[in-house]
Design an enzyme around this catalytic site. Structure first.
Site, mmCIF file in Angstrom:
data_model
loop_
_atom_site.group_PDB
_atom_site.id
_atom_site.type_symbol
_atom_site.label_atom_id
_atom_site.label_comp_id
_atom_site.label_asym_id
_atom_site.label_seq_id
_atom_site.Cartn_x
_atom_site.Cartn_y
_atom_site.Cartn_z
ATOM 1 N N HIS A 186 0.844 -1.209 0.000
ATOM 2 C CA HIS A 186 0.000 0.000 0.000
ATOM 3 C C HIS A 186 0.880 1.260 0.000
ATOM 4 C CE1 HIS A 186 -3.843 -2.036 0.539
ATOM 5 N NE2 HIS A 186 -3.219 -2.858 1.364
ATOM 6 N N ASP A 193 -6.976 -3.333 -1.355
ATOM 7 C CA ASP A 193 -7.801 -4.230 -0.547
ATOM 8 C C ASP A 193 -9.211 -4.272 -1.117
ATOM 9 O OD1 ASP A 193 -5.645 -4.633 1.073
ATOM 10 O OD2 ASP A 193 -6.330 -3.297 2.675
ATOM 11 N N TYR A 220 -4.787 -16.096 5.590
ATOM 12 C CA TYR A 220 -3.530 -15.387 5.832
ATOM 13 C C TYR A 220 -3.816 -14.405 6.974
ATOM 14 C CZ TYR A 220 0.735 -12.707 5.021
ATOM 15 O OH TYR A 220 1.956 -12.098 5.180
ATOM 16 N N HIS A 223 -6.278 -11.195 7.179
ATOM 17 C CA HIS A 223 -6.900 -11.057 5.845
ATOM 18 C C HIS A 223 -8.183 -11.876 5.700
ATOM 19 C CE1 HIS A 223 -3.154 -9.035 4.990
ATOM 20 N NE2 HIS A 223 -3.651 -8.624 3.843
ATOM 21 N N ASP A 225 -11.091 -10.556 6.372
ATOM 22 C CA ASP A 225 -12.198 -9.635 6.067
ATOM 23 C C ASP A 225 -11.979 -8.851 4.779
ATOM 24 O OD1 ASP A 225 -10.142 -8.058 6.901
ATOM 25 O OD2 ASP A 225 -11.309 -6.925 8.380
ATOM 26 N N HIS A 226 -11.006 -9.279 3.986
ATOM 27 C CA HIS A 226 -10.803 -8.673 2.667
ATOM 28 C C HIS A 226 -9.797 -9.523 1.884
ATOM 29 C CE1 HIS A 226 -7.241 -7.099 4.808
ATOM 30 N NE2 HIS A 226 -6.696 -6.864 3.625
ATOM 31 N N HIS A 228 -6.409 -8.894 -0.431
ATOM 32 C CA HIS A 228 -5.411 -7.896 -0.815
ATOM 33 C C HIS A 228 -4.716 -8.345 -2.090
ATOM 34 C CE1 HIS A 228 -1.618 -5.438 -0.079
ATOM 35 N NE2 HIS A 228 -1.127 -6.464 -0.758
HETATM 36 ZN ZN LIG Z 1 -3.778 -4.736 1.832
#
Ligand SMILES: [Zn+2]
Length: 242
Positions: A186, A193, A220, A223, A225-226, A228
């Site tokens: 990021h 995301d 992972y 991660h 809830d989204h 990446h």
């Molecule tokens: Zn991310």
């Protein structure tokens, strides 16, 4: 609208000038475009900035697990990416970027070169000038642009579904504020995301085909809830079989 018309007229003037100068405009019927207009048909063996501009637009079509190099050299990988792009949009798939391919790209891109369904503000909810990350503001903004074209390809492959973005470019300050990893992509502008629907696993699995060297999703750490995605860094989404 007026500004757009102005750009259109300016591009027309450029086209006319190029014709006078004797440049072969094999893109001929291609419409003037506020972002970038190709002036020749591109095939394997070609090189230059126009090839690089094409590579950016087809970066989402490198094939499973691959990342297209944006080097301005039209080699076999670029040809394959063009073929996949053409197939995705029902064009004759000859791997040569001519008027039909360019017109399809023009239809897909906005005047600021972003693909139709993504925008710079969507990729930067941190600040207004892309500063404060791990790379220069212009590099971060460019990296975000490339990620947008990959997402556009992925979105189309998923049936032109809307893809929601919860976070993308972050300055070091923004990254610290959300507890991001110290080496997070990021900070480079290409990390994105994804939330909403399709499911996180569906997004992670599909992303493997669209030039994302980094995919982190369910299973992972941090991660669930989204999903990446980013340009580089490896894949891990154990709950999705990745
Ligand atoms: Zn991310």
């Amino acid at each position: 609208m007026i500004r757009r018309l102005g750009r259109f007229l300016a591009a027309l003037a450029l086209t006319a000038a190029s014709t006078v100068a004797g440049v072969t405009l094999t893109a001929g019927a291609a419409q003037a475009d506020g972002c970038y207009t190709w002036g020749r048909t591109l095939a394997q063996g070609a090189s230059g900035e126009d090839v690089r501009q094409l590579q950016i637009r087809v970066a989402g079509y490198p094939g499973y697990g691959a990342v297209l190099t944006l080097d301005g050299a039209f080699g076999p990988a670029t040809r394959s990416a063009v073929i996949r792009f053409q197939q995705a949009y029902g064009l004759p798939a000859d791997g040569i970027a001519g008027p039909q391919t360019f017109n399809r790209i023009y239809a897909l891109q906005d005047d600021d070169c972003t693909p139709a369904n993504f925008s710079y503000p969507e990729l930067n909810k941190c600040n207004s000038d892309w500063s404060g990350g791990a790379v220069s503001a212009s590099t971060a903004r460019f990296n975000a642009l490339v990620s947008m074209w990959k997402l556009q390809a992925m979105r189309h492959a998923l049936g032109d579904v809307a893809i929601s973005i919860s976070s993308s470019f972050r300055s070091y300050a923004c990254n610290s504020a959300v507890g991001g990893a110290s080496n997070s992509r990021h900070l480079y502008g290409d990390g994105v995301d994804l939330t909403g629907s399709p499911s996180f696993c569906r997004l992670a699995q599909q992303a493997r085909n669209h030039g994302f060297g980094q995919i982190l999703g369910p299973g992972y750490p941090d991660h669930n809830d989204h999903t990446h995605v980013a340009a580089v860094g490896g894949w891990s989404a154990p709950n999705c079989g990745i």
